[in-house]
Structures are given as structure tokens and as C-alpha cells.
Enzyme design. Structure first.
Site, short mmCIF file in Angstrom:
data_model
loop_
_atom_site.label_atom_id
_atom_site.label_comp_id
_atom_site.label_asym_id
_atom_site.label_seq_id
_atom_site.Cartn_x
_atom_site.Cartn_y
_atom_site.Cartn_z
N TRP A 171 0.81 -1.22 0.00
CA TRP A 171 0.00 0.00 0.00
C TRP A 171 0.84 1.26 0.00
O TRP A 171 0.51 2.24 -0.67
CB TRP A 171 -1.00 0.01 1.16
CG TRP A 171 -2.20 -0.85 0.87
CD1 TRP A 171 -2.58 -1.98 1.54
CD2 TRP A 171 -3.15 -0.68 -0.18
NE1 TRP A 171 -3.71 -2.51 0.97
CE2 TRP A 171 -4.08 -1.74 -0.08
CE3 TRP A 171 -3.32 0.26 -1.20
CZ2 TRP A 171 -5.16 -1.88 -0.97
CZ3 TRP A 171 -4.39 0.11 -2.09
CH2 TRP A 171 -5.29 -0.94 -1.96
N ASP A 179 -1.51 6.65 6.59
CA ASP A 179 -2.61 5.83 6.08
C ASP A 179 -2.96 4.82 7.17
O ASP A 179 -2.20 3.89 7.43
CB ASP A 179 -2.15 5.13 4.80
CG ASP A 179 -3.22 4.21 4.21
OD1 ASP A 179 -4.30 4.07 4.82
OD2 ASP A 179 -2.96 3.62 3.14
N LYS A 199 -12.54 -1.33 6.43
CA LYS A 199 -11.87 -2.32 7.29
C LYS A 199 -12.38 -2.22 8.73
O LYS A 199 -12.87 -3.19 9.27
CB LYS A 199 -10.35 -2.12 7.27
CG LYS A 199 -9.64 -2.73 6.06
CD LYS A 199 -9.71 -1.90 4.82
CE LYS A 199 -9.05 -2.54 3.62
NZ LYS A 199 -8.24 -1.62 2.82
C1 LIG Z 1 -7.66 -1.01 1.72
C2 LIG Z 1 -6.54 -0.07 1.82
C3 LIG Z 1 -6.39 1.04 0.95
C4 LIG Z 1 -7.29 1.28 -0.24
O1 LIG Z 1 -8.58 1.54 0.06
P1 LIG Z 1 -9.63 1.81 -1.12
O2 LIG Z 1 -10.81 2.29 -0.38
O3 LIG Z 1 -9.81 0.54 -1.87
O4 LIG Z 1 -9.05 2.87 -2.00
C5 LIG Z 1 -5.33 1.89 1.17
N1 LIG Z 1 -4.46 1.69 2.16
C6 LIG Z 1 -4.56 0.64 3.00
C7 LIG Z 1 -3.58 0.47 4.09
C8 LIG Z 1 -5.60 -0.27 2.84
O5 LIG Z 1 -5.70 -1.33 3.68
#
Ligand SMILES: *Cc1c(COP(=O)(O)O)cnc(C)c1O
Length: 363
Positions: free
Chosen positions: A102, A175, A199
Site C-alpha cells: 500500500w 494511512d 476495514k
Molecule cells: C484497503 C486499503 C487502501 C485502499 O482503500 P480503497 O478504499 O480501496 O481505496 C489503502 N491503504 C490501505 C492500508 C488499505 O488497507
């Protein structure tokens, strides 16, 4: 139907109590005779919901007053774009730490946005060693002037988590898509925190942004209004129609989290869940996990079978036992059990029991 435990990495399972309440309220929310999806986002009922959501989130995460909470579109990746467009105007530079899939994707987006000719605006430090251990650089002697340092606290695909605070002279952008509210963090250490909702928060598409007030003074690039942090802030996250149902469900998840003891209680439970699963892996030569212990993710437990020819049988039998979505990400293979806040301890226990039985049967 016997219990199904869903280990999907995202969109992930949501708390059962929340889903049952949402089902009950689906066609008649708040006594209005219509669903929350079918009313104006500017109605007093919906505005009350958004205020409640923000207040609850502020309490759960202990968010200081000089931070804004934004509910935006575009999930996690939407913020890969937004941080660049909002903070890197007039040739600013950013530093990205890379320790998994990511953070790599965030760099890719940033370099695309600054363009080939300005590639030096995006600097990178790969901070993972051969042992799958994150080694944080010492930034004390760094003289570069960065608008922000970006990192991903939990690499959802690789199962790698950074638990340490990053000490550096620049605002830190993090993030937290797959680890937000799974453990306590000190919000005051960050310039901006973002998380896609699917999540630990609610339905996909929604994105939570927590941004320190002074960050909004940074020069930005010309950009779409719906992605502009200043415009979102000035319009209470309602410059255009927000994802109202996702917002409603997020508010319900915040209430649920509060009712079970908040982030501290969740952190203790998450530690216990992850420990059970890693113990099972470490105590059984049938399974392996290659991530160094201090960076093993508490949310996404990756593991391999010592004999990968048994992978498909493992997955098929697990599914029969009600344990679904254990297949690892297509890039890394193997297995992955995502055990976010909504996964109960009994779900992890069921997985451990299954893994022990499967190993016995095949050794
Ligand atoms: C799932 C995830 C993303 C991407 O999320 P989207 O909503 O699909 O754009 C980005 N960073 C991390 C750490 C993730 O787990």
C-alpha cells in the site's frame, strides 16, 4: 445456519449488532417512515447524525480541538491523490516511507500526479530489511524541507504493522485504513490521518480524514472541489452529496465501539486475538509467518502452509467449517486472516482449532 466467520481483508465484516440494527432501521429510520438513504443530507435529522458521529469519533480517538474531522469520498486511494493535490502545490516536496504494497501504491500515485519532470518532488525511503523488519530511519540530521512524510501504519496485504511513532521534523501523514481504532494512537503527533472505511469503520467508498488546522494553509494545486480539504472543511463535508448511508453506518460502528469499551478495550482484545493466531502458527511447523515479530500486524495475519500444494484443500475445508475468505492477496499468495475490530474472539478460536486439526490430519 451455523456461524460464519468472515476473514475478508476488505470490505470486511462489520459488527453483527450494527448490521442487525441497520436491518431493523432500513425502511424506517428515526421514526421518519423512510430510510436514512432517502432523506436530505441537510435535514435536521441527518445533521444531528453527522454531529453525533463526529463527537463520538473525537471521543474514541481523543482528537484534539485543532483538528478537523472530514467525511469524504474515495476510500483509501482517494487520499493518495488528495494529500498530493492539497499539500504539494508550487513545487513542494514529500517523503514517502515504503514497506509494503500500500505504501508503494501511494508513491505510484504521487509520482504520477507530480509528473515525470518533477519526479524529485517525491522522495522515497525503503525501510524494510531482508528479515521483513521495519527499520525506521533516523531523521534528526535531515536538512531537507518536506511538506510531509507519508507512511502506512499497517500494510494490509503483507501483514506488516509499524507500532512505533515516527519522529521527524515534518508533518506526518499516515494511512490508517486497516488499523484505525484497533489500538490507541496519539493524534497530536500527526499532520493528517486518513482511512478508507471498509476495514474498521463501515461500508467502502467513505474515507475518514483527520487533519490538523495548520495543514490547510499549505499551498495546494488546482483540483476538483470535492477533493479539496479546505472546501470539505468549510462545508462540513457536504460540498456535494456525501455517502449518507456509509456515514450512518460508520456512526453506528462508533456507537458500538463505544459500548464495548472504546479503543483501549478493543486494543486489549485485538492483542489477544492476534497472539492466539501467531502462537498457533509459531507452535506448529505446518505453518509459517515470515514477518519479524515486532512488525507482525494485529489486523492482518498472513501465513503459509509448509506444503503449498495443500492450499486449495485448506481453503475448501475451512469454508466448509464456516471460515471464509482466508486466501492471501494475489500478489503475495498463501493465507491471510484479517481480524479487525468486528471479528470476535470465538471466530479466531474457531480458526485456530481448525488450523490445528488440519495440520494434524496432514502431518
Ligand atoms: C484497503 C486499503 C487502501 C485502499 O482503500 P480503497 O478504499 O480501496 O481505496 C489503502 N491503504 C490501505 C492500508 C488499505 O488497507
Amino acid at each position: 445456519m451455523s456461524a460464519i466467520y468472515n476473514f475478508c481483508a476488505g470490505p470486511a465484516m462489520l459488527p453483527q449488532a450494527v448490521m442487525q440494527k441497520a436491518q431493523q432501521e432500513l425502511i424506517n429510520w428515526n421514526g421518519l417512515g423512510v430510510s436514512v438513504m432517502e432523506i436530505s443530507h441537510r435535514s435536521k435529522e441527518f445533521m444531528a447524525l453527522t454531529q453525533h458521529a463526529e463527537k463520538t469519533l473525537r471521543t474514541l480517538m481523543d482528537i484534539p480541538q485543532n483538528y478537523h474531522v472530514l467525511f469524504m469520498h474515495g476510500g483509501g486511494r482517494g487520499q493518495f491523490t488528495n494529500v498530493v493535490n492539497n499539500f504539494l502545490g508550487d513545487n513542494g516536496k514529500a517523503l514517502y516511507l515504503v514497506n509494503g504494497q500500500w505504501s508503494t501504491a501511494a508513491v505510484k500515485e504521487a509520482t504520477k500526479l507530480v509528473g515525470e519532470n518533477n519526479i524529485d518532488q517525491v522522495n522515497i525511503i525503503e525501510n524494510i530489511d531482508g528479515l521483513n523488519q521495519v527499520v525506521l530511519p533516523d531523521f534528526s540530521a535531515h536538512s531537507d524541507d518536506y511538506r510531509y512524510l507519508h507512511f502506512c501504519a499497517n500494510e494490509t496485504v503483507d501483514g506488516i504493522e509499524i507500532f512505533d511513532e515516527i519522529e521527524c521534523p515534518w508533518p506526518v501523514v499516515v494511512d490508517l485504513s486497516s488499523t484505525i481504532m484497533s489500538r490507541k494512537i496519539d493524534v497530536s503527533k500527526y499532520g493528517l490521518i486518513y482511512a478508507g472505511a471498509q476495514k474498521n469503520i463501515g461500508p467502502s467508498g467513505l474515507s475518514i480524514v483527520i487533519v490538523r488546522d495548520d495543514m490547510l494553509q499549505l499551498p495546494s494545486l488546482p483540483q476538483s472541489s470535492i477533493m479539496d480539504y479546505r472546501i470539505a472543511q468549510a462545508n462540513d463535508s457536504m460540498f456535494n452529496t456525501p455517502p449518507t448511508f456509509a456515514w450512518y453506518l460508520a456512526a453506528e460502528v462508533f456507537d458500538w465501539l463505544t459500548s464495548v469499551g472504546g479503543v483501549a478495550a478493543m486494543e486489549a482484545l485485538n492483542q489477544q486475538k492476534a497472539q492466539m493466531l501467531y502462537d498457533c502458527i509459531d507452535n506448529n511447523p505446518f505453518y509459517t509467518n515470515g514477518v519479524c515479530k515486532q512488525n507482525r500486524s494485529r489486523m492482518n495475519v498472513t501465513f503459509q502452509l509448509s506444503d503449498s500444494s495443500l492450499d486449495s484443500e485448506f481453503l475448501a475445508q475451512a469454508e466448509l467449517a464456516g471460515l471464509v475468505a482466508l486466501k492471501g492477496h494475489r500478489v503475495v499468495g498463501g493465507m491471510r486472516a484479517s481480524i479487525y475490530n468486528a471479528m470476535p474472539l470465538v471466530g479466531v478460536q474457531a480458526l485456530v482449532d481448525f488450523m490445528e486439526a488440519f495440520a494434524k490430519q496432514h502431518s
